[in-house]
Design a protein around this motif. Structure first.
Motif, PDB file in Angstrom:
ATOM      1  N   ILE A 283      35.262  46.167  42.630  1.00 24.55           N
ATOM      2  CA  ILE A 283      34.004  45.888  42.865  1.00 24.55           C
ATOM      3  C   ILE A 283      33.988  44.169  43.297  1.00 24.55           C
ATOM      4  O   ILE A 283      34.414  43.505  42.755  1.00 24.55           O
ATOM      5  CB  ILE A 283      33.078  45.737  41.574  1.00 24.55           C
ATOM      6  CG1 ILE A 283      33.172  47.075  40.973  1.00 24.55           C
ATOM      7  CG2 ILE A 283      31.641  45.299  41.819  1.00 24.55           C
ATOM      8  CD1 ILE A 283      32.583  47.303  39.680  1.00 24.55           C
ATOM      9  N   ARG A 284      33.509  44.313  44.815  1.00 25.67           N
ATOM     10  CA  ARG A 284      33.409  42.815  45.285  1.00 25.67           C
ATOM     11  C   ARG A 284      31.774  42.623  45.610  1.00 25.67           C
ATOM     12  O   ARG A 284      31.132  43.520  45.300  1.00 25.67           O
ATOM     13  CB  ARG A 284      34.271  42.775  46.495  1.00 25.67           C
ATOM     14  CG  ARG A 284      35.685  42.870  46.352  1.00 25.67           C
ATOM     15  CD  ARG A 284      36.305  42.221  47.512  1.00 25.67           C
ATOM     16  NE  ARG A 284      37.644  42.961  47.757  1.00 25.67           N
ATOM     17  CZ  ARG A 284      38.322  43.372  48.765  1.00 25.67           C
ATOM     18  NH1 ARG A 284      37.504  42.911  50.062  1.00 25.67           N
ATOM     19  NH2 ARG A 284      39.179  43.879  49.076  1.00 25.67           N
ATOM     20  N   ARG A 285      31.652  41.430  46.022  1.00 29.58           N
ATOM     21  CA  ARG A 285      30.177  41.032  46.043  1.00 29.58           C
ATOM     22  C   ARG A 285      29.461  42.005  47.047  1.00 29.58           C
ATOM     23  O   ARG A 285      28.180  42.356  46.504  1.00 29.58           O
ATOM     24  CB  ARG A 285      30.064  39.609  46.553  1.00 29.58           C
ATOM     25  CG  ARG A 285      28.758  39.102  46.349  1.00 29.58           C
ATOM     26  CD  ARG A 285      29.062  37.443  46.379  1.00 29.58           C
ATOM     27  NE  ARG A 285      29.648  36.918  47.509  1.00 29.58           N
ATOM     28  CZ  ARG A 285      29.102  36.943  48.667  1.00 29.58           C
ATOM     29  NH1 ARG A 285      27.700  36.973  48.678  1.00 29.58           N
ATOM     30  NH2 ARG A 285      29.606  36.270  49.691  1.00 29.58           N
ATOM     31  N   ASP A 286      30.268  42.175  48.236  1.00 28.67           N
ATOM     32  CA  ASP A 286      29.588  43.043  49.022  1.00 28.67           C
ATOM     33  C   ASP A 286      30.022  44.412  49.378  1.00 28.67           C
ATOM     34  O   ASP A 286      29.447  45.467  50.075  1.00 28.67           O
ATOM     35  CB  ASP A 286      29.695  42.404  50.457  1.00 28.67           C
ATOM     36  CG  ASP A 286      30.811  42.182  51.210  1.00 28.67           C
ATOM     37  OD1 ASP A 286      31.898  42.277  50.157  1.00 28.67           O
ATOM     38  OD2 ASP A 286      31.296  41.969  51.961  1.00 28.67           O
ATOM     39  N   ARG A 287      31.026  44.830  48.555  1.00 26.25           N
ATOM     40  CA  ARG A 287      31.986  46.165  48.832  1.00 26.25           C
ATOM     41  C   ARG A 287      32.249  46.573  47.421  1.00 26.25           C
ATOM     42  O   ARG A 287      32.812  45.936  46.825  1.00 26.25           O
ATOM     43  CB  ARG A 287      32.932  45.849  49.999  1.00 26.25           C
ATOM     44  CG  ARG A 287      33.410  47.144  50.352  1.00 26.25           C
ATOM     45  CD  ARG A 287      33.954  46.600  51.601  1.00 26.25           C
ATOM     46  NE  ARG A 287      34.892  45.449  51.686  1.00 26.25           N
ATOM     47  CZ  ARG A 287      35.824  45.322  52.231  1.00 26.25           C
ATOM     48  NH1 ARG A 287      36.662  46.380  52.716  1.00 26.25           N
ATOM     49  NH2 ARG A 287      36.522  44.308  52.148  1.00 26.25           N
ATOM     50  N   THR A 288      31.848  47.818  46.992  1.00 26.90           N
ATOM     51  CA  THR A 288      32.534  48.575  46.110  1.00 26.90           C
ATOM     52  C   THR A 288      33.132  49.780  46.348  1.00 26.90           C
ATOM     53  O   THR A 288      32.685  50.531  47.417  1.00 26.90           O
ATOM     54  CB  THR A 288      31.327  49.068  44.945  1.00 26.90           C
ATOM     55  OG1 THR A 288      30.557  47.956  44.734  1.00 26.90           O
ATOM     56  CG2 THR A 288      31.849  49.541  43.677  1.00 26.90           C
ATOM     57  N   THR A 289      34.563  49.825  46.030  1.00 28.41           N
ATOM     58  CA  THR A 289      35.218  50.936  46.418  1.00 28.41           C
ATOM     59  C   THR A 289      35.658  51.844  45.067  1.00 28.41           C
ATOM     60  O   THR A 289      36.130  51.027  44.195  1.00 28.41           O
ATOM     61  CB  THR A 289      36.268  50.743  47.264  1.00 28.41           C
ATOM     62  OG1 THR A 289      37.195  49.867  46.566  1.00 28.41           O
ATOM     63  CG2 THR A 289      36.150  50.136  48.434  1.00 28.41           C
ATOM     64  N   ILE A 290      35.565  53.201  45.052  1.00 26.64           N
ATOM     65  CA  ILE A 290      35.964  54.102  43.942  1.00 26.64           C
ATOM     66  C   ILE A 290      37.024  54.900  44.645  1.00 26.64           C
ATOM     67  O   ILE A 290      36.491  55.694  45.457  1.00 26.64           O
ATOM     68  CB  ILE A 290      34.847  54.532  43.168  1.00 26.64           C
ATOM     69  CG1 ILE A 290      33.891  53.540  42.791  1.00 26.64           C
ATOM     70  CG2 ILE A 290      35.292  55.512  42.086  1.00 26.64           C
ATOM     71  CD1 ILE A 290      32.519  54.045  42.278  1.00 26.64           C
ATOM     72  N   ILE A 291      38.228  54.666  44.541  1.00 28.47           N
ATOM     73  CA  ILE A 291      39.178  55.568  45.098  1.00 28.47           C
ATOM     74  C   ILE A 291      39.826  56.441  43.841  1.00 28.47           C
ATOM     75  O   ILE A 291      40.435  55.844  43.113  1.00 28.47           O
ATOM     76  CB  ILE A 291      40.565  54.853  45.742  1.00 28.47           C
ATOM     77  CG1 ILE A 291      39.728  54.167  47.003  1.00 28.47           C
ATOM     78  CG2 ILE A 291      41.349  55.830  46.415  1.00 28.47           C
ATOM     79  CD1 ILE A 291      40.401  53.500  47.937  1.00 28.47           C
ATOM     80  N   MET A 292      39.665  57.790  43.957  1.00 25.72           N
ATOM     81  CA  MET A 292      40.483  58.406  43.028  1.00 25.72           C
ATOM     82  C   MET A 292      41.458  59.275  43.390  1.00 25.72           C
ATOM     83  O   MET A 292      42.577  59.474  42.753  1.00 25.72           O
ATOM     84  CB  MET A 292      39.212  59.670  42.331  1.00 25.72           C
ATOM     85  CG  MET A 292      38.005  59.236  41.607  1.00 25.72           C
ATOM     86  SD  MET A 292      38.154  58.559  40.120  1.00 25.72           S
ATOM     87  CE  MET A 292      38.478  56.762  40.101  1.00 25.72           C
ATOM     88  N   ARG A 293      41.568  59.775  44.806  1.00 21.82           N
ATOM     89  CA  ARG A 293      42.754  60.218  45.313  1.00 21.82           C
ATOM     90  C   ARG A 293      42.616  59.677  46.857  1.00 21.82           C
ATOM     91  O   ARG A 293      41.924  59.071  47.287  1.00 21.82           O
ATOM     92  CB  ARG A 293      42.501  61.955  45.317  1.00 21.82           C
ATOM     93  CG  ARG A 293      42.402  62.260  44.003  1.00 21.82           C
ATOM     94  CD  ARG A 293      41.970  63.799  43.947  1.00 21.82           C
ATOM     95  NE  ARG A 293      41.947  64.071  42.788  1.00 21.82           N
ATOM     96  CZ  ARG A 293      42.318  65.289  42.036  1.00 21.82           C
ATOM     97  NH1 ARG A 293      42.952  66.092  42.867  1.00 21.82           N
ATOM     98  NH2 ARG A 293      42.124  65.500  40.774  1.00 21.82           N
TER      99      ARG A 293
END
Lengths: 340, 118
Positions: A283-293
Motif C-alpha cells: 500500500i503506497r500513497r497512490d498505488r495499492t497492489t495485491i499480488i496473490m499469484r
C-alpha cells in the motif's frame, strides 16, 4: 513458430546470468584442478580468532562447491526470469537480478578458489585469512556487478495497457461478478506450519512454566502469524452496482472503489509490474497492489490518480463488467444538484 | 462467477441466474470443486430476493451441476467438465452462424432442434 533473434534484453540477460557465470566458474575450476595435485588431502576451511584451523574438510570439497553453486545459482536466477523477459516484461529488477547473478558467481569462485590456493602452504600468516578471502571476493564481485548492470540494456517503459473491453449490458440489466483469490497452497502451508510450530513451542514453554516471558512472546508470534495469514492469504472480490470491493478473510484489510470514482480499468500481468517472484499487499500513497499469484489481474485507476491492482482468476471478465458498470454510472459532476 | 439478470426479459430471474452459472461452467470459468458465492451475497449484490437465488441453486442441483452441502454452500460438481469440453465447439458454431447472418435466437432454436433429434 517464428525463430527470429531474441531481442537484446533477453540475449544480454542470458549472457550475464548464464554465460558469464559459467565462464567464471570454469576458469575457477581449471585453476582449482591445476592446484589440486599439490594440495593436502584435507584443508582447513575456517580459522578461529587465534589463527588455528577450526575444522578440516577434504580438498575436493571446494571443487564440488564451485560446480554446484557456481553453475547452479546463476542458472536459478536466469531461468526463473527468462520466461517473463521473453514474454516482453521489462523492469529494472531484471537488471538487478542479472548483476546479482554475475556478482555472486564471481564472489563464490574467488573465495573458494583462494581458499584452496591458500591451503597449499604458500599462504603467509594464518590469522585473518578468512577476512582476506572475503575482501578479495568482494573486490572482484563489485566490479562484476557493475559490469553485469552495464551490459544489459536500459529497460524501456512498459507499454500502456489497453483498456478492458466492456461487457454489453442491456438497459436495465443487472450484473455481479464475484471471485475469491488466494495465495498458492504451498505458501499458505508454510505460513500455517510456522504458526503451528510457534504455537506448539509456546504451549510447551507455558507447560514447563519456567519462562513466562518467552512463552508470552512465542504465543504473540503464533497469533501474529495466524492473523497475518487470515489478513493476506485470500481475498474476496466483488464487482456490482456498488463498485469494486475487495475484502480479506479476516475482514481487514478491505478496499472499495465506487463506480463513479473509476477512471480506467485495465487487465495487466502482475509479472509486468517489476516485482518478479513476489507476493503480498503493498500500500503506497497512490498505488495499492495485491499480488496473490504471478498471473493476470485487474487494475482500476481512480479519477484522482490512485490505483488498485489485484491478481484474480478470470480477471478479463471482472474488468469487462467493471468497465461496463462504470460507463453507466452517474457521475457526481454530471449532476451537481443531486450530489452533496 | 458472473451473474447477469435482465428484469425485462421473459425468462424468470432464477432461470437467468442458473443460466449464468451454466455459462461460466461451459466457458471453463467455473471448475469442479469451485464454490458458488453465498446466496445472500448474490441477492444483496443484485438487489433481488435471497429465495430467488436459492431457487436457481436448487434447480442447478437437480440438474446435477452443483452439490449443496451444509456449511459449504453450493459446490460445482464434475458435471461441469463435459460442459466445458463443448465450449470451443459452441464458440466456433456461434462464430460461423454469426458470419452467415443468423440471429442468436435462430442459432439457439436450430441447436435445440438438433439436440431433440434421436
Amino acid at each position: 513458430m517464428s525463430h527470429e533473434r531474441p531481442d537484446p534484453a533477453v540475449r544480454r540477460f542470458a549472457l550475464v546470468t548464464i554465460v558469464l557465470p559459467a565462464v567464471v566458474t570454469t576458469v575457477g575450476l581449471v585453476v582449482q584442478l591445476a592446484s589440486l595435485p599439490q594440495a593436502p588431502a584435507r584443508i582447513p576451511p575456517f580459522w578461529d580468532s587465534s589463527g588455528a584451523p577450526s575444522g578440516w574438510e577434504p580438498a575436493w570439497l571446494p571443487l564440488a562447491l564451485t560446480i554446484v553453486l557456481g553453475f547452479g545459482l546463476p542458472a536459478v536466477f536466469g531461468l526463473s526470469s527468462l520466461p517473463s523477459l521473453r514474454r516482453g516484461d521489462r523492469s529494472p529488477t531484471f537488471r538487478i537480478f542479472g548483476a546479482q547473478a554475475l556478482a555472486i558467481s564471481v564472489l563464490l569462485t574467488v573465495v573458494v578458489t583462494s581458499l584452496l590456493l591458500q591451503s597449499l602452504g604458500t599462504a603467509t600468516e594464518a590469522g585473518n585469512r578468512l577476512w582476506h578471502l572475503l575482501l578479495a571476493g568482494l573486490a572482484a564481485a563489485v566490479p562484476a556487478a557493475a559490469l553485469g548492470w552495464l551490459l544489459q540494456p536500459k529497460g524501456s517503459p512498459p507499454m500502456p495497457a489497453p483498456a478492458a473491453s466492456a461487457i454489453d449490458l442491456a438497459p436495465g440489466e443487472r450484473a455481479a461478478w464475484m471471485r475469491t483469490t488466494s495465495l498458492p497452497i504451498p505458501a499458505v502451508a508454510v505460513i500455517t506450519a510456522a504458526a503451528v510450530i510457534m504455537a506448539l513451542k509456546a504451549g510447551l514453554t507455558w507447560a514447563l512454566g519456567d519462562r513466562a516471558g518467552s512463552a508470552a512472546l512465542l504465543t504473540a508470534i503464533a497469533v501474529a502469524l495466524l492473523a497475518l495469514l487470515a489478513a493476506t492469504a485470500a481475498f474476496h472480490v466483488r464487482i456490482d452496482a456498488h463498485g469494486l470491493s475487495v475484502r480479506s478473510m479476516l475482514g481487514v484489510p478491505r478496499f472499495h472503489v465506487a463506480l463513479h470514482e473509476v477512471d480506467s480499468v485495465t487487465v495487466i500481468d502482475a509479472r509486468s509490474l517489476g516485482v518478479p517472484g513476489s507476493w503480498g499487499i503493498r500500500i503506497r500513497r497512490d498505488r495499492t497492489t495485491i499480488i496473490m499469484r504471478p498471473t493476470m489481474g485487474i487494475r482500476v485507476t481512480r479519477q484522482d490518480g490512485r490505483s488498485l491492482f489485484l491478481t484474480v482468476d478470470d480477471a478479463a471478465t471482472g474488468a469487462a463488467l467493471l468497465q461496463a458498470l462504470a460507463a453507466q454510472a452517474p457521475r457526481p459532476t454530471d449532476n451537481p444538484s443531486t450530489h452533496q | 462467477m458472473l451473474f447477469r439478470i435482465d428484469p425485462s426479459s421473459e425468462a424468470t430471474l432464477f432461470a437467468q441466474l442458473a443460466a449464468s452459472v451454466r455459462t461460466d461452467a461451459a466457458a471453463g470459468r467455473l471448475r469442479p470443486g469451485d464454490r458458488l458465492p453465498a446466496a445472500r451475497e448474490v441477492a444483496a449484490s443484485l438487489g433481488i430476493n435471497v429465495h430467488t437465488v436459492l431457487h436457481a441453486y436448487q434447480d442447478l442441483r437437480e440438474e446435477g451441476l452443483v452439490d449443496m452441502r451444509r456449511g459449504r454452500g453450493a459446490v460445482v460438481t464434475d458435471a461441469a467438465e463435459p460442459l466445458a469440453s463443448l465450449h470451443s465447439e459452441i464458440l466456433s458454431l456461434a462464430r460461423s452462424a454469426r458470419e452467415l447472418g443468423l440471429s442468436p435466437d435462430a442459432i439457439a432454436s436450430l441447436v435445440k432442434e438438433a439436440a431433440l433429434e434421436p
